[in-house]
Design an enzyme around this catalytic site. Structure first.
Site, PDB file in Angstrom:
ATOM      1  N   LYS A  17     -11.472   4.127   1.962  1.00 59.28           N
ATOM      2  CA  LYS A  17     -10.496   3.517   1.052  1.00 59.28           C
ATOM      3  C   LYS A  17     -11.299   2.724   0.028  1.00 59.28           C
ATOM      4  CE  LYS A  17      -6.576   1.808   2.450  1.00 59.28           C
ATOM      5  NZ  LYS A  17      -5.472   0.949   2.960  1.00 59.28           N
ATOM      6  N   GLU A  37       0.831  -1.207   0.000  1.00 58.58           N
ATOM      7  CA  GLU A  37       0.000   0.000   0.000  1.00 58.58           C
ATOM      8  C   GLU A  37       0.864   1.254   0.000  1.00 58.58           C
ATOM      9  OE1 GLU A  37      -4.042  -0.875   2.311  1.00 58.58           O
ATOM     10  OE2 GLU A  37      -2.269  -1.449   3.470  1.00 58.58           O
TER      11      GLU A  37
END
Length: 119
Positions: free
Chosen positions: A98, A21
């Protein structure tokens, strides 16, 4: 008392606990809602008497650019800055989502929501 909302601020950022990420990044959505006394601005028609949503958007973009492992941490920074920088705001609510999180399932988004009041 009135409400100003800046909704669906889209940002590409690098938050998360996984190493991938931090490298790849992800799409995010941020919503900000503030409560403030809007009586003066409703009469004066002056930007100086209200909450400038350009300023809210700038705070979100700047804080989203600072990497964090947790969305809660990013949201708290946004809350704190809004209350520190915009005196007219009495309460702020921030949602950070997200999009397509890497959680091993077909999930559209995960969202955290934090709220803070001026003391």
């Amino acid at each position: 008392m009135g409400t100003i909302k800046v909704e669906n601020i889209r940002v590409y950022a690098y938050h998360g606990c996984l190493e991938e990420e931090a490298k790849i990044g992800s799409d995010y959505r941020v919503d900000v809602e503030v409560k403030a006394d809007l009586k003066a601005s409703s009469i004066s028609d002056k930007l100086a008497d209200t909450v400038d949503y350009v300023h809210l958007n700038l705070i979100v973009k700047q804080e989203m650019a600072i990497r964090s492992e947790l969305l809660e941490h990013v949201a708290k920074r946004i809350l704190d800055r809004v209350l520190n920088e915009i005196a007219i705001v009495k309460k702020v609510k921030v949602s950070v989502s997200k999009i397509n999180p890497p959680i091993g399932g077909d999930v559209e988004q995960v969202t955290i929501v934090l709220t803070k009041r001026r003391k």
